[in-house]
Design a protein around this motif. Structure first.
Motif, PDB file in Angstrom:
ATOM      1  N   ARG A   1       3.382  10.692   6.335  1.00 31.98           N
ATOM      2  CA  ARG A   1       2.242  11.375   5.946  1.00 31.98           C
ATOM      3  C   ARG A   1       1.305  10.264   5.210  1.00 31.98           C
ATOM      4  N   PHE A   2       1.775   8.981   4.661  1.00 26.80           N
ATOM      5  CA  PHE A   2       0.951   7.943   4.169  1.00 26.80           C
ATOM      6  C   PHE A   2       0.247   7.335   5.201  1.00 26.80           C
TER       7      PHE A   2
ATOM      8  N   GLN B   1       0.805  -1.149   0.085  1.00 31.52           N
ATOM      9  CA  GLN B   1      -0.031   0.233   0.017  1.00 31.52           C
ATOM     10  C   GLN B   1       0.779   1.311   0.032  1.00 31.52           C
ATOM     11  N   ALA B   2       2.048   1.189   0.790  1.00 29.96           N
ATOM     12  CA  ALA B   2       2.980   2.253   1.036  1.00 29.96           C
ATOM     13  C   ALA B   2       3.786   2.439  -0.288  1.00 29.96           C
TER      14      ALA B   2
ATOM     15  N   SER C   1       7.455  11.258   4.120  1.00 35.68           N
ATOM     16  CA  SER C   1       6.433  10.828   3.323  1.00 35.68           C
ATOM     17  C   SER C   1       5.611   9.545   3.689  1.00 35.68           C
ATOM     18  N   PHE C   2       6.543   8.582   4.477  1.00 35.37           N
ATOM     19  CA  PHE C   2       5.728   7.444   4.897  1.00 35.37           C
ATOM     20  C   PHE C   2       4.789   7.607   6.085  1.00 35.37           C
TER      21      PHE C   2
ATOM     22  N   ASP D   1      -2.598   9.871   6.665  1.00 30.95           N
ATOM     23  CA  ASP D   1      -3.721  10.026   5.702  1.00 30.95           C
ATOM     24  C   ASP D   1      -4.470   8.789   5.534  1.00 30.95           C
ATOM     25  N   SER D   2      -3.785   7.639   5.509  1.00 31.56           N
ATOM     26  CA  SER D   2      -4.442   6.563   5.094  1.00 31.56           C
ATOM     27  C   SER D   2      -5.152   5.973   6.448  1.00 31.56           C
TER      28      SER D   2
END
Length: 252
Positions: A58-59, A34-35, A55-56, A62-63
């Protein structure tokens, strides 16, 4: 860009990453997919072995609807403690030809390692009660579903033969409580001495039933077999936690 943190901080973030993954019933490979990362990177993040990328973070935020402050700093209560979501540990049934093909190809499934009390609790198990997921070949579970893994304690297996020894690990089918003479079971011999909310595995035995008497049979008996005379209201489900279907010695 990566967060420059010391090892204790990386490990704390890693434990929260793992909490997110278990809460959402994901394997490392699934979260990695997914990431857009590799399973090895997810493993390193969870163990705090490498610096985690923004970035991870933030992922994940958000997810999965978690805050960056909680992820990075542990600020506030865990959103998963508040939700107290429970995980259904039963293996999912194949959904169709595609699922059957994937299972045949992969050939493995996850079994949650839990403590004795969690194993004895009926139904679902909370994410925080799962220590790790044991990855076992599908053929070893033979289509069984309601499975948990346990670390065997010395006091459970006194007078029992190998492979039942302290330090071994066992898989228990909590859905199989039918008594047969050649099988071994995780049992709660103290079912009358503690409320059901405190039920716990406390022995591994073979079982034999004669009328209302349930015998707990040792491989190398040192005296009379322990037994329980079942009374009105006693339920076999409260005594027999499940049948042991596989045992192995953990590697040092």
């Amino acid at each position: 860009m990566k967060l420059r943190l010391d090892k204790p901080s990386r490990e704390a973030i890693g434990s929260r990453v793992r909490e997110i993954r278990l809460f959402n019933q994901l394997e490392q490979t699934q979260l990695a997919g997914q990431a857009g990362l590799s399973q090895a990177i997810i493993s390193q993040y969870e163990k705090g072995l490498t610096e985690i990328s923004l970035s991870f973070i933030r992922f994940l935020a958000d997810s999965f609807g978690v805050s960056g402050d909680w992820l990075i700093f542990g600020a506030g209560a865990s959103p998963f403690e508040r939700a107290q979501k429970q995980i259904d540990v039963r293996l999912p049934a194949d959904a169709g030809p595609a699922a059957k093909k994937k299972r045949k190809r992969d050939g493995y499934c996850g079994i949650p390692l839990v403590d004795p009390r969690a194993a004895a609790s009926p139904g679902k198990i909370r994410a925080e009660k799962i220590s790790v997921w044991e990855i076992l070949p599908v053929q070893q579970v033979s289509g069984r579903t309601n499975l948990v893994a346990l670390d065997i304690k010395a006091e459970w297996v006194k007078n029992m033969n190998p492979p039942f020894r302290a330090g071994s690990r066992a898989v228990v089918d909590r859905g199989d409580k039918a008594i047969t003479p050649d099988a071994y079971y995780a049992v709660n011999t103290l079912s009358r001495k503690a409320p059901s909310s405190e039920a716990s595995v406390n022995a591994i035995r073979r079982l034999s039933r004669s009328g209302q008497r349930l015998w707990f049979v040792e491989d190398r008996p040192s005296g009379d077999f322990e037994h329980l005379d079942m009374k009105t209201g006693d339920r076999i489900e409260d005594i027999v936690i499940g049948r042991i279907i596989w045992v192995w010695q953990k590697l040092a």
